[in-house]
Design an enzyme around this catalytic site. Structure first.
Site, mmCIF file in Angstrom:
data_model
loop_
_atom_site.group_PDB
_atom_site.id
_atom_site.type_symbol
_atom_site.label_atom_id
_atom_site.label_comp_id
_atom_site.label_asym_id
_atom_site.label_seq_id
_atom_site.Cartn_x
_atom_site.Cartn_y
_atom_site.Cartn_z
ATOM 1 N N LYS A 160 11.928 0.592 -14.703
ATOM 2 C CA LYS A 160 12.014 -0.484 -14.131
ATOM 3 C C LYS A 160 13.181 -1.322 -14.162
ATOM 4 O O LYS A 160 14.189 -0.765 -14.895
ATOM 5 C CB LYS A 160 10.893 -1.557 -14.682
ATOM 6 N N ARG A 178 2.294 3.975 -19.189
ATOM 7 C CA ARG A 178 2.358 4.643 -17.623
ATOM 8 C C ARG A 178 3.642 4.979 -17.190
ATOM 9 O O ARG A 178 4.751 4.081 -17.264
ATOM 10 C CB ARG A 178 1.887 3.438 -17.009
HETATM 11 C C1 7PJ Z 1 2.357 -1.255 -13.261
HETATM 12 C C2 7PJ Z 1 1.234 -0.680 -12.650
HETATM 13 C C3 7PJ Z 1 2.404 -1.686 -14.530
HETATM 14 C C4 7PJ Z 1 -0.176 -1.329 -14.498
HETATM 15 C C5 7PJ Z 1 3.018 -0.640 -11.166
HETATM 16 C C6 7PJ Z 1 6.120 0.307 -11.127
HETATM 17 C C7 7PJ Z 1 5.777 -0.592 -10.248
HETATM 18 N N1 7PJ Z 1 0.109 -0.851 -13.164
HETATM 19 N N2 7PJ Z 1 1.652 -0.552 -11.290
HETATM 20 N N3 7PJ Z 1 1.346 -1.748 -15.192
HETATM 21 N N4 7PJ Z 1 3.575 -1.137 -12.201
HETATM 22 N N5 7PJ Z 1 -1.199 -1.279 -15.044
HETATM 23 O O1 7PJ Z 1 5.490 1.445 -11.214
HETATM 24 O O2 7PJ Z 1 7.368 0.434 -11.450
HETATM 25 O O3 7PJ Z 1 3.488 -2.041 -15.424
HETATM 26 S S1 7PJ Z 1 3.951 -0.437 -9.841
#
Ligand code: 7PJ
Length: 334
Positions: free
Chosen positions: A277, A312
């Site tokens: 990020k 994640r």
């Molecule tokens: C997240 C997400 C996060 C959860 C995205 C990216 C943007 N779902 N989906 N948490 N971020 N739960 O992956 O940079 O931080 S999309």
């Protein structure tokens, strides 16, 4: 009655003192002391059962270990995803990348067909379904039994994914986007991740403001947990996520990461998505999202040390390797 917030002071150093308690069932992160405060951060005496609640194990899905961080691999099926670019669009390519993540040790796959990066445009539901459901179907047809999460804010997309064999729903809008999603998740009886965001993907990075970001994100997630329960979703099926980068400045992100252990007081497994990020680029001076692996690993290990249960990430092999070492070095008995 005002809600007291309990903050375990998470530690991984050894040996542990006799009174050490696991943080959220972890075999690696422990606490001896906890702080209690009210929402205005006035000190309070801890509730009698607080330490037991903070120590309690929080299973995510049957068959997945409950005492170590789990790695969730990001499988974007979007032409405009900020870190994968157009290459990720082809569904066949998504299946190939998902298989590679499983070989690398992913515990869960998170399949998403809508980019929610700052400023991203809405994707029509038919297109979002066409991107995601066939990828899940192909993975199940190949005999892959690993848990699959569908990253969507929309009930019809989640329904199509669950029909093809998805096991859980990851909603970056925490049931604020689609009034049908709560009832659907309740009916399906699957786990649901509630992520905090301030604003929508279109507007969230325009001057985000908080008086106390940690407390406000905590209380907002507590409210969304109650909303989910009001839909009939079992509290034990909820996962919480502070939503790094979703309506947050650099300072907000750093404050949330430093205080991540407070989120354990929500009583749910904590998920963290920080991989590649922007704040990692800002703090390290690395402009290219694809070149932010080292910073992403640093944040992943920090989150593990705060007792985060699900990480994640884009780079599964590297995260699994880093965690293997972290686990060996923080486990009380080899
Ligand atoms: C997240 C997400 C996060 C959860 C995205 C990216 C943007 N779902 N989906 N948490 N971020 N739960 O992956 O940079 O931080 S999309």
């Amino acid at each position: 009655m005002t809600r007291l917030l309990h903050w375990p002071e998470p530690r991984t150093d050894l040996p542990r003192p006799p009174g050490a308690r696991a943080v959220a069932g972890s075999a690696h992160v422990w606490f001896e002391r906890l702080r209690a405060m009210d929402a205005a951060r006035a000190p309070a005496s801890p509730a009698l059962d607080a330490a037991d609640r903070l120590a309690a194990s929080r299973p995510v899905l049957p068959g997945l270990p409950a005492d170590r961080p789990l790695v969730m691999g990001i499988v974007n099926v979007t032409p405009d995803s900020f870190s994968d670019g157009g290459e990720a669009f082809a569904r066949a390519d998504a299946v190939t990348r998902a298989r590679a993540q499983l070989d690398a040790g992913a515990d869960i796959l998170d399949i998403g067909g809508e980019s929610t990066r700052p400023g991203a445009a809405d994707v029509p539901v038919a297109e979002e379904i066409a991107r995601t459901a066939p990828v899940i179907a192909a993975l199940r047809a190949a005999g892959i039994a690993t848990p699959i999460s569908i990253d969507t804010r929309k009930a019809v997309v989640a329904a199509a994914a669950l029909r093809e064999g998805a096991d859980m729903v990851n909603d970056v809008a925490a049931l604020t986007h689609d009034p049908e999603l709560g009832p659907l998740v309740a009916e399906a009886g699957v786990p649901l991740c509630l992520m905090h965001a301030q604003g929508t993907p279109q507007t969230m990075q325009i001057g985000p403001r908080y008086d106390d970001v940690l407390v406000e994100v905590f209380l907002w997630l507590a409210e969304r947990m109650r909303a989910a329960e009001a839909h009939g979703i079992d509290r034990a099926k909820l996962i919480v996520d502070p939503g790094i980068g979703f309506g947050k400045t650099l300072e907000h992100n750093v404050t949330l990461l430093k205080g991540l252990a407070l989120m354990h007081d929500l009583g749910a497994p904590v998920l963290l998505g920080a991989s590649r990020k922007r704040f990692i680029g800002t703090l390290s001076g690395v402009e290219l999202a694809g070149a932010r692996l080292a910073g992403s690993l640093a944040v992943a290990l920090h989150a593990a040390g705060q007792g985060a249960r699900i990480l994640r990430v884009h780079d599964v092999a590297e995260t699994v390797q880093a965690l293997a070492l972290w686990r060996a070095l923080t486990k009380e008995r080899a």
